[in-house]
Motif scaffolding. Structure first.
Motif, PDB file in Angstrom:
ATOM      1  N   ILE A 137       0.863  -1.183   0.000  1.00  0.00           N
ATOM      2  CA  ILE A 137       0.000   0.000   0.000  1.00  0.00           C
ATOM      3  C   ILE A 137       0.896   1.228   0.000  1.00  0.00           C
ATOM      4  O   ILE A 137       1.664   1.446   0.938  1.00  0.00           O
ATOM      5  N   LEU A 148       0.132   3.432   8.256  1.00  0.00           N
ATOM      6  CA  LEU A 148      -1.207   3.000   7.867  1.00  0.00           C
ATOM      7  C   LEU A 148      -2.278   3.515   8.819  1.00  0.00           C
ATOM      8  O   LEU A 148      -3.365   3.921   8.381  1.00  0.00           O
ATOM      9  N   LEU A 180     -10.185  -2.855   1.198  1.00  0.00           N
ATOM     10  CA  LEU A 180      -9.646  -1.911   2.178  1.00  0.00           C
ATOM     11  C   LEU A 180     -10.729  -0.933   2.629  1.00  0.00           C
ATOM     12  O   LEU A 180     -10.839  -0.608   3.822  1.00  0.00           O
ATOM     13  N   ALA A 231       2.397  -0.123   4.171  1.00  0.00           N
ATOM     14  CA  ALA A 231       2.328  -1.485   4.699  1.00  0.00           C
ATOM     15  C   ALA A 231       2.363  -2.492   3.562  1.00  0.00           C
ATOM     16  O   ALA A 231       1.978  -2.195   2.425  1.00  0.00           O
ATOM     17  N   ALA A 233       0.807  -5.961   2.334  1.00  0.00           N
ATOM     18  CA  ALA A 233      -0.382  -6.780   2.565  1.00  0.00           C
ATOM     19  C   ALA A 233      -0.011  -8.257   2.537  1.00  0.00           C
ATOM     20  O   ALA A 233      -0.397  -9.017   1.653  1.00  0.00           O
ATOM     21  N   THR A 246       4.198  -5.284   7.894  1.00  0.00           N
ATOM     22  CA  THR A 246       3.048  -5.981   7.329  1.00  0.00           C
ATOM     23  C   THR A 246       1.779  -5.256   7.775  1.00  0.00           C
ATOM     24  O   THR A 246       1.792  -4.436   8.701  1.00  0.00           O
ATOM     25  N   THR A 247       0.666  -5.573   7.132  1.00  0.00           N
ATOM     26  CA  THR A 247      -0.600  -4.941   7.501  1.00  0.00           C
ATOM     27  C   THR A 247      -0.985  -5.297   8.938  1.00  0.00           C
ATOM     28  O   THR A 247      -1.556  -4.464   9.652  1.00  0.00           O
ATOM     29  N   LEU A 252      -3.822  -3.540  10.746  1.00  0.00           N
ATOM     30  CA  LEU A 252      -4.946  -4.041   9.955  1.00  0.00           C
ATOM     31  C   LEU A 252      -4.764  -5.547   9.719  1.00  0.00           C
ATOM     32  O   LEU A 252      -4.521  -5.991   8.599  1.00  0.00           O
ATOM     33  N   THR A 256      -4.618  -9.290   3.602  1.00  0.00           N
ATOM     34  CA  THR A 256      -3.482  -9.779   2.817  1.00  0.00           C
ATOM     35  C   THR A 256      -3.888  -9.892   1.352  1.00  0.00           C
ATOM     36  O   THR A 256      -5.011 -10.283   1.030  1.00  0.00           O
TER      37      THR A 256
END
Length: 333
Positions: A137, A148, A180, A231, A233, A246-247, A252, A256
């Motif tokens: 992202i 994020l 998202l 981030a 995913a 990572t998300t 979040l 993924t």
């Protein structure tokens, strides 16, 4: 061989002629497969130059030329939500001379998104995995956020004012944007482009605010500071971008998105030809320079057989079809 009766001599002669023709045809096919390839191969990329699919195709094409002993020419046939180039290969003669470097989302999502699709997944046989990549992202430099969580807060404070680019309707970036929006309770507006090249150019220029895309399309821009990566995913960080969380780490969990770029051939392509292409792809994929470049681009290489590739692709069609139906995603979103 027992001699035929005289009264059956005509039938025997005709039968022998058919057998000879069949044998000659089989021998001709065997010779053709045995000498494959003996002319240039066209690798169709159903997207414009500069995007992830194009980058992966060119990562392999020159070295495949060396391995196969003939030119492997990349032919960009973008447009029509990836369907123009894909349909060209679907209708091509299944002789190994017209092959497809395909992007996962179009292969997996278009069958569920487009009612009158001019190709179907069964028109192809999996040859080899080119590269797999999680999606990252990224936001334009002008967006006043650096992570994020702050982006989600900013987007919630500006409903309907942020545009997220995609590489085309039905692509993973499109589906990712829809998911998202739903996962974080956002109201971003979808702006489809004809490939990741144009989409990336506009986020660098600040024409759109958000892009969810595979790292190959934006890796250089992330390193140069032209865009901000918020981030990855994925469940794991990329060795090439260890600084991108990572998300789940960014707040979040469960969000993924994995993409892939794979080589396909028209259905009906003889197995010896598929196997030869697969062997060449896998050999190139083990070369030190290719591994280093793949890592630099933020992709992961997979040493898969044609059967593994084909089975995986069929599973992806089912998985993404369910996501699209369950979330009632349409091309217009």
């Amino acid at each position: 061989m027992r001699r035929p009766l005289k009264r059956r001599s005509f039938v025997a002669l005709a039968t022998a002629g058919l057998a000879t023709t069949a044998t000659a045809t089989h021998a001709g096919t065997a010779r053709a497969q045995g000498t494959y390839p003996d002319k240039p191969i066209t690798m169709v990329v159903p997207a414009p130059p500069g995007g992830g699919t194009d980058l992966v195709a060119r990562l392999y094409s020159d070295l495949l030329s060396q391995e196969l002993g003939v030119q492997v020419l990349v032919d960009n046939r973008g447009g029509g939500n990836d369907n123009i180039g894909t349909a060209i290969v679907a209708r091509a003669k299944p002789d190994g001379y017209t092959i497809l470097m395909q992007y996962s989302a179009y292969h997996s999502a278009n069958p569920a998104l487009i009612k009158d699709l001019n190709w179907k997944p069964d028109d192809f046989v999996g040859v080899a995995m080119g590269a797999m990549a999680p999606h990252v992202i990224v936001v334009a430099k002008k967006v006043p956020v650096d992570d994020l969580k702050s982006f989600i807060a900013y987007a919630k404070a500006n409903p309907g004012k942020l545009n997220y680019a995609s590489v085309g309707a039905g692509s993973v970036p499109h589906l990712g944007g829809v998911l998202l929006n739903k996962a974080a309770g956002l109201d971003m507006v979808h702006v489809p482009y004809k490939g990741s090249g144009p989409a990336t150019a506009d986020i660098v220029a600040g024409q759109v605010e958000v892009l969810i895309v595979t790292p190959p399309a934006v890796s250089g821009h992330i390193r140069n500071g032209n865009v901000k990566a918020l981030a990855l995913a994925s469940d794991n960080r990329l060795p090439s971008f260890p600084e991108i969380p990572t998300t789940a780490e960014a707040g979040l969990p469960g969000f993924t998105l994995d993409g892939w770029f794979a080589l396909f051939a028209p259905a009906g392509t003889p197995q010896p030809i598929v196997d030869k292409l697969n062997a060449a792809m896998r050999k190139v994929g083990k070369m030190e320079a290719v591994v280093a470049r793949a890592n630099q681009l933020g992709t992961v290489l997979k040493d898969w057989t044609p059967a593994q590739m084909d089975s995986f692709a069929k599973g992806e069609v089912e998985t993404w079809g369910k996501v699209i139906r369950d979330n009632k995603i349409t091309i217009a979103e």
